[in-house]
Design an enzyme around this catalytic site. Structure first.
Site, short mmCIF file in Angstrom:
data_model
loop_
_atom_site.label_atom_id
_atom_site.label_comp_id
_atom_site.label_asym_id
_atom_site.label_seq_id
_atom_site.Cartn_x
_atom_site.Cartn_y
_atom_site.Cartn_z
N GLY A 40 0.69 -1.32 -0.10
CA GLY A 40 -0.13 -0.04 -0.02
C GLY A 40 0.81 1.25 -0.03
O GLY A 40 2.19 1.07 -0.34
N SER A 41 0.11 2.37 0.16
CA SER A 41 0.82 3.41 0.57
C SER A 41 0.07 4.68 -0.20
O SER A 41 -1.23 4.85 0.09
CB SER A 41 2.17 3.88 -0.19
OG SER A 41 2.80 5.01 0.02
N ARG A 42 0.44 5.47 -1.21
CA ARG A 42 -0.20 6.40 -1.83
C ARG A 42 -0.13 6.78 -2.96
O ARG A 42 0.99 6.36 -3.66
CB ARG A 42 -0.35 7.88 -1.05
CG ARG A 42 0.95 8.64 -1.16
CD ARG A 42 0.78 9.91 -0.25
NE ARG A 42 0.04 10.82 -0.61
CZ ARG A 42 -0.44 11.98 0.15
NH1 ARG A 42 -0.36 11.66 1.22
NH2 ARG A 42 -1.47 12.87 -0.39
#
Length: 213
Positions: free
Chosen positions: A181-183
């Site tokens: 994940g992350s952005r």
């Protein structure tokens, strides 16, 4: 379907899972149960994490698609040298439970690629946009220019991007992933009419986040 971008990690995880299962056969009782549970858990997690479901890509040529699964974390006006003044930034937060494969938001040609090493701040910290490790991708076509960035986070520390400058790409096609994940930040020109707001859920390659005029 499983993502090819994480093939090495997936194979390693499954091998470790098999080793745990084998070790469990050596020890009786509770130890065997622990090893067996860990083996099954690791295998299921690896298969879940690297899943890559098919998507129905909208056929509208002027639609800007979400490049990542997740939720809209931030929308704001910014200036960017690639897209111009009064551009709009849309940030999508990807949790560890989302599909991690990233998709092209708009048909066009890859005109810019820039990798920047950096920190690994929490993805919901807006300072991560500028300070974190990231891959910035610029795309252009006859209608507009857009820029989108894979941003690594506190947990996600591996960015995969298969693109090269000069590549012609189709909207909704896969181009990489961010592990755990992350952005993903996307900057669209001033003329874009947005169709999402903060908090909206996005599905990569399916959700229309705006229309280029």
């Amino acid at each position: 379907m499983l993502s090819p971008y994480g093939k090495g990690t997936l194979v390693t995880s499954l091998l470790i899972s098999l080793l745990l299962a084998g070790a469990g056969l050596i020890f009786p009782g509770i130890v065997q149960a622990v090893f067996s549970t860990a083996s099954v858990g690791l295998a299921l997690f690896a298969l879940f994490f690297f899943r890559d479901p098919s998507r129905t890509v909208p056929s509208e040529p002027n639609a800007v698609l979400a490049p990542a699964d997740g939720r809209v974390l931030l929308i704001k006006k910014i200036a960017h040298p690639f897209t111009g003044q009064n551009s709009t930034l849309v940030s999508i937060f990807m949790s560890p439970f989302n599909v991690h494969v990233n998709r092209i938001p708009l048909q066009g040609r890859i005109a810019h690629l820039s990798y920047s090493p950096g920190k690994h701040l929490m993805a919901f910290n807006h300072a991560s946009m500028a300070d974190n490790e990231r891959m910035e991708i610029g795309l252009e076509n006859s209608q507009c220019r857009i820029i989108f960035s894979q941003v690594a986070g506190f947990i996600a520390r591996r960015i995969v991007c298969s693109l090269r400058v000069g590549d012609n790409v189709a909207a909704g096609s896969r181009f990489g992933m961010i592990t755990f994940g992350s952005r993903l930040d996307i900057v669209v020109p001033e003329s874009t009419r947005l169709t999402v707001s903060k908090g909206c859920k996005t599905v990569a390659g399916e959700t229309v986040i705006g229309y280029v005029k």
